[in-house]
Design a protein around this motif. Structure first.
Motif, PDB file in Angstrom:
ATOM      1  N   ASP A  84       0.823  -1.200   0.000  1.00  0.00           N
ATOM      2  CA  ASP A  84       0.000   0.000   0.000  1.00  0.00           C
ATOM      3  C   ASP A  84       0.868   1.265   0.000  1.00  0.00           C
ATOM      4  O   ASP A  84       2.108   1.199   0.025  1.00  0.00           O
ATOM      5  N   ALA A  85       0.224   2.421  -0.053  1.00  0.00           N
ATOM      6  CA  ALA A  85       0.952   3.687  -0.203  1.00  0.00           C
ATOM      7  C   ALA A  85       1.897   3.943   0.967  1.00  0.00           C
ATOM      8  O   ALA A  85       3.001   4.479   0.782  1.00  0.00           O
ATOM      9  N   GLY A  86       1.487   3.582   2.170  1.00  0.00           N
ATOM     10  CA  GLY A  86       2.360   3.784   3.329  1.00  0.00           C
ATOM     11  C   GLY A  86       3.613   2.932   3.269  1.00  0.00           C
ATOM     12  O   GLY A  86       4.710   3.396   3.622  1.00  0.00           O
ATOM     13  N   GLN A  87       3.456   1.700   2.824  1.00  0.00           N
ATOM     14  CA  GLN A  87       4.630   0.831   2.678  1.00  0.00           C
ATOM     15  C   GLN A  87       5.576   1.358   1.604  1.00  0.00           C
ATOM     16  O   GLN A  87       6.798   1.311   1.760  1.00  0.00           O
ATOM     17  N   TRP A  88       5.013   1.885   0.507  1.00  0.00           N
ATOM     18  CA  TRP A  88       5.876   2.441  -0.534  1.00  0.00           C
ATOM     19  C   TRP A  88       6.656   3.650  -0.021  1.00  0.00           C
ATOM     20  O   TRP A  88       7.806   3.868  -0.380  1.00  0.00           O
ATOM     21  N   TYR A  89       6.029   4.445   0.871  1.00  0.00           N
ATOM     22  CA  TYR A  89       6.775   5.584   1.416  1.00  0.00           C
ATOM     23  C   TYR A  89       7.909   5.102   2.321  1.00  0.00           C
ATOM     24  O   TYR A  89       9.003   5.680   2.323  1.00  0.00           O
ATOM     25  N   ALA A  90       7.660   4.058   3.097  1.00  0.00           N
ATOM     26  CA  ALA A  90       8.728   3.514   3.938  1.00  0.00           C
ATOM     27  C   ALA A  90       9.909   3.067   3.065  1.00  0.00           C
ATOM     28  O   ALA A  90      11.080   3.262   3.433  1.00  0.00           O
ATOM     29  N   ILE A  91       9.604   2.479   1.904  1.00  0.00           N
ATOM     30  CA  ILE A  91      10.664   2.055   0.980  1.00  0.00           C
ATOM     31  C   ILE A  91      11.380   3.279   0.404  1.00  0.00           C
ATOM     32  O   ILE A  91      12.616   3.334   0.356  1.00  0.00           O
ATOM     33  N   GLU A  92      10.614   4.273  -0.055  1.00  0.00           N
ATOM     34  CA  GLU A  92      11.214   5.501  -0.593  1.00  0.00           C
ATOM     35  C   GLU A  92      12.140   6.160   0.428  1.00  0.00           C
ATOM     36  O   GLU A  92      13.284   6.507   0.128  1.00  0.00           O
ATOM     37  N   ARG A 158       1.310   6.471   7.540  1.00  0.00           N
ATOM     38  CA  ARG A 158       0.489   7.639   7.199  1.00  0.00           C
ATOM     39  C   ARG A 158       0.206   8.498   8.424  1.00  0.00           C
ATOM     40  O   ARG A 158       0.231   9.739   8.346  1.00  0.00           O
ATOM     41  N   ALA A 159      -0.053   7.865   9.563  1.00  0.00           N
ATOM     42  CA  ALA A 159      -0.328   8.630  10.779  1.00  0.00           C
ATOM     43  C   ALA A 159       0.892   9.436  11.213  1.00  0.00           C
ATOM     44  O   ALA A 159       0.769  10.565  11.721  1.00  0.00           O
ATOM     45  N   ALA A 160       2.085   8.858  11.010  1.00  0.00           N
ATOM     46  CA  ALA A 160       3.311   9.538  11.440  1.00  0.00           C
ATOM     47  C   ALA A 160       3.759  10.604  10.447  1.00  0.00           C
ATOM     48  O   ALA A 160       4.339  11.621  10.842  1.00  0.00           O
ATOM     49  N   ARG A 161       3.503  10.406   9.143  1.00  0.00           N
ATOM     50  CA  ARG A 161       3.983  11.326   8.103  1.00  0.00           C
ATOM     51  C   ARG A 161       2.852  11.673   7.121  1.00  0.00           C
ATOM     52  O   ARG A 161       2.956  11.384   5.932  1.00  0.00           O
ATOM     53  N   PRO A 162       1.788  12.312   7.566  1.00  0.00           N
ATOM     54  CA  PRO A 162       0.674  12.587   6.642  1.00  0.00           C
ATOM     55  C   PRO A 162       1.073  13.486   5.477  1.00  0.00           C
ATOM     56  O   PRO A 162       0.537  13.364   4.376  1.00  0.00           O
ATOM     57  N   GLU A 163       2.053  14.392   5.713  1.00  0.00           N
ATOM     58  CA  GLU A 163       2.459  15.314   4.645  1.00  0.00           C
ATOM     59  C   GLU A 163       3.169  14.602   3.494  1.00  0.00           C
ATOM     60  O   GLU A 163       3.254  15.127   2.379  1.00  0.00           O
ATOM     61  N   ALA A 164       3.662  13.378   3.757  1.00  0.00           N
ATOM     62  CA  ALA A 164       4.390  12.644   2.717  1.00  0.00           C
ATOM     63  C   ALA A 164       3.495  12.227   1.567  1.00  0.00           C
ATOM     64  O   ALA A 164       4.001  11.910   0.478  1.00  0.00           O
ATOM     65  N   PHE A 165       2.188  12.242   1.775  1.00  0.00           N
ATOM     66  CA  PHE A 165       1.269  11.723   0.764  1.00  0.00           C
ATOM     67  C   PHE A 165       0.499  12.836   0.063  1.00  0.00           C
ATOM     68  O   PHE A 165      -0.488  12.580  -0.612  1.00  0.00           O
ATOM     69  N   ARG A 166       1.001  14.063   0.201  1.00  0.00           N
ATOM     70  CA  ARG A 166       0.417  15.190  -0.524  1.00  0.00           C
ATOM     71  C   ARG A 166       1.030  15.300  -1.925  1.00  0.00           C
ATOM     72  O   ARG A 166       2.187  14.953  -2.133  1.00  0.00           O
ATOM     73  N   ARG A 167       0.229  15.761  -2.849  1.00  0.00           N
ATOM     74  CA  ARG A 167       0.674  15.855  -4.240  1.00  0.00           C
ATOM     75  C   ARG A 167       1.911  16.742  -4.370  1.00  0.00           C
ATOM     76  O   ARG A 167       2.849  16.411  -5.114  1.00  0.00           O
ATOM     77  N   ASP A 168       1.941  17.884  -3.645  1.00  0.00           N
ATOM     78  CA  ASP A 168       3.076  18.787  -3.790  1.00  0.00           C
ATOM     79  C   ASP A 168       4.371  18.135  -3.312  1.00  0.00           C
ATOM     80  O   ASP A 168       5.430  18.293  -3.929  1.00  0.00           O
ATOM     81  N   ARG A 169       4.312  17.374  -2.221  1.00  0.00           N
ATOM     82  CA  ARG A 169       5.509  16.685  -1.734  1.00  0.00           C
ATOM     83  C   ARG A 169       5.965  15.635  -2.735  1.00  0.00           C
ATOM     84  O   ARG A 169       7.158  15.511  -3.042  1.00  0.00           O
ATOM     85  N   LEU A 170       5.019  14.884  -3.270  1.00  0.00           N
ATOM     86  CA  LEU A 170       5.363  13.841  -4.235  1.00  0.00           C
ATOM     87  C   LEU A 170       5.961  14.429  -5.505  1.00  0.00           C
ATOM     88  O   LEU A 170       6.958  13.913  -6.031  1.00  0.00           O
ATOM     89  N   ASP A 171       5.379  15.536  -6.001  1.00  0.00           N
ATOM     90  CA  ASP A 171       5.925  16.155  -7.208  1.00  0.00           C
ATOM     91  C   ASP A 171       7.350  16.629  -6.985  1.00  0.00           C
ATOM     92  O   ASP A 171       8.241  16.414  -7.829  1.00  0.00           O
ATOM     93  N   THR A 172       7.592  17.272  -5.834  1.00  0.00           N
ATOM     94  CA  THR A 172       8.942  17.764  -5.525  1.00  0.00           C
ATOM     95  C   THR A 172       9.934  16.617  -5.413  1.00  0.00           C
ATOM     96  O   THR A 172      11.044  16.673  -5.964  1.00  0.00           O
ATOM     97  N   ALA A 173       9.543  15.565  -4.697  1.00  0.00           N
ATOM     98  CA  ALA A 173      10.454  14.439  -4.487  1.00  0.00           C
ATOM     99  C   ALA A 173      10.758  13.725  -5.797  1.00  0.00           C
ATOM    100  O   ALA A 173      11.918  13.427  -6.101  1.00  0.00           O
ATOM    101  N   ARG A 174       9.751  13.465  -6.609  1.00  0.00           N
ATOM    102  CA  ARG A 174       9.961  12.726  -7.861  1.00  0.00           C
ATOM    103  C   ARG A 174      10.833  13.525  -8.827  1.00  0.00           C
ATOM    104  O   ARG A 174      11.738  12.976  -9.459  1.00  0.00           O
ATOM    105  N   ASN A 175      10.587  14.829  -8.898  1.00  0.00           N
ATOM    106  CA  ASN A 175      11.429  15.667  -9.759  1.00  0.00           C
ATOM    107  C   ASN A 175      12.871  15.693  -9.256  1.00  0.00           C
ATOM    108  O   ASN A 175      13.812  15.674 -10.051  1.00  0.00           O
TER     109      ASN A 175
END
Length: 413
Positions: A84-92, A158-175
């Motif tokens: 799920d999305a939370g597990q993918w963030y832990a990997i990232e 997700r509870a610990a890092r809710p900001e990690a799943f915002r579109r703006d954070r994802l766009d910045t990180a991926r770029n």
């Protein structure tokens, strides 16, 4: 039977399915990969871990695995049904941390092709994991929805890092991840592309001096050179011959130039210092004077990384010497060169935390966003904002100076 999109995803699922524990998992001994049939692989872990025996099997379509082959990592087409999305963030987050650790090692130990390639691979894996999170974003949504978190692990992330799943954070990180990979691949291919912080190509009209980097001391200049390596990953080049370009009552300009230790490409960096700046060429205990303002060359996340790198290396060396029952800690640190090197590491760790604190305005409880202007710096601020809290930094700074005081009280300077 559980089916993954690619072998890369299958291995991640296997690793995340086993519970977190203190023991190391013996994957090499208990994991097998076989052809299940003409269309599938079968990845199996069959062995002990913790207090029980585990049998985990994942199939992977051969066609899907071949479709994922390419110059960069791909965990599969479409959205993941295993992680799920939370597990993918832990990997990232884990792979990005590995990349930063590798860069710190390169900055301290000089050129190392294996480490550089590992850093590139870690950035690529972090990029691929961030791409997987983005797949859970509905087209017009600003954040990943709750239904994208179906595991206990993912929901806790997700509870610990809710900001990690915002579109703006994802766009910045991926770029940011793609920029690092493009720069590395361009350098490897010999196209002449430069990493941020390195001088650009010479214009066709003739040689030109690079834009001066404003620093407060030569010690800070050396840190800047360490953290802005050549595109090949090496921060090393001859620094023993500094050229003074301008030395007048208003300003001091100095140049460091020479071939990169790693690839031989020319490096040329000019620094501008205050006229009364410390001109000792080499490591120093402080990076700026007490009355100096915050750095203009390195942002707060840069300095935090310096503090972490110096502190981790110093603590590891101290622990290794103390744990070596066959050695002589007193004798080791009586050696003037060994002792001086340790004092520089310990003092550098403390002084770097002080540099982070200099970005605090007035009595603000935490650093402002303006203290982070590099891509990696902004990403770290978004991901680990709690690290830049005034109270935490003040306690950490006091701890680092205390470790230095205890060392010098026991062994001297």
């Amino acid at each position: 039977m559980i089916e993954a999109r690619t072998l890369a995803e299958a291995y991640l699922y296997l690793e995340l399915t086993l519970p977190v524990g203190d023991d190391a998992v013996d994957y090499d001994r208990h994991t097998t990969l076989d052809r299940r049939d003409d269309e599938h692989y079968l990845l199996r872990f069959d062995g002990p871990y913790g207090d029980r025996h585990w049998n985990i099997e994942v199939t992977v379509p051969l066609a899907s695995h071949r479709a994922a082959d390419g110059p960069t990592l791909c965990y599969g087409s479409g959205r993941s049904r295993l992680l799920d999305a939370g597990q993918w963030y832990a990997i990232e987050d884990g792979y990005a941390g590995m990349a930063r650790t590798g860069l710190t090692r390169l900055a301290h130990s000089g050129p190392d092709e294996a480490t550089y390639l590992a850093v590139v691979a870690a950035w690529d894996a972090a990029r691929a994991a961030a791409d997987e999170i983005a797949k859970f974003l509905p087209p017009d949504a600003e954040e990943v929805p709750a239904e994208a978190f179906w595991t206990e692990h993912g929901r806790s992330v997700r509870a610990a890092r809710p900001e990690a799943f915002r579109r703006d954070r994802l766009d910045t990180a991926r770029n940011g991840y793609r920029r690092r990979l493009d720069e590395a691949q361009s350098r490897i291919a010999g196209t002449g592309a430069q990493r941020p912080g390195t001088p650009g190509p010479t214009p066709a009209g003739g040689p030109t001096d690079p834009v001066p980097v404003r620093v407060r001391s030569l010690a800070e200049a050396h840190v800047h050179l360490d953290l802005r390596p050549c595109g090949c990953g090496s921060a090393g080049f001859p620094r023993d011959r500094m050229t003074v370009l301008v030395d007048d009552p208003d300003r001091l300009l100095v140049r460091y130039a020479g071939p990169c230790d790693g690839c031989g490409a020319p490096r040329d960096v000019v620094f501008e210092l205050p006229p009364a700046a410390d001109r000792s060429d080499g490591p120093a205990y402080l990076f700026s004077g007490p009355a100096d303002g915050p750095s203009e060359a390195l942002d707060a996340a840069d300095w935090l990384g310096v503090a972490e790198g110096y502190g981790a290396l110093a603590d590891a060396l101290l622990a290794a010497v103390e744990a070596d029952v066959s050695g002589d800690a007193e004798g080791r640190w009586r050696d003037p060169q060994e002792r001086a090197a340790m004092v520089r590491l310990l003092a550098g760790a403390a002084a770097a935390v002080e540099e982070v604190l200099k970005f605090l305005p007035g009595q603000a409880p935490a650093l402002p966003a303006a203290a982070f202007w590099t891509g990696p710096g902004r990403e770290r601020y978004a991901r680990q904002r709690d690290l830049f809290d005034r109270d935490r930094l003040t306690r950490w700074c006091a701890h680092r100076w205390r470790v230095l005081d205890e060392f010098t009280a026991r062994y001297g300077r």
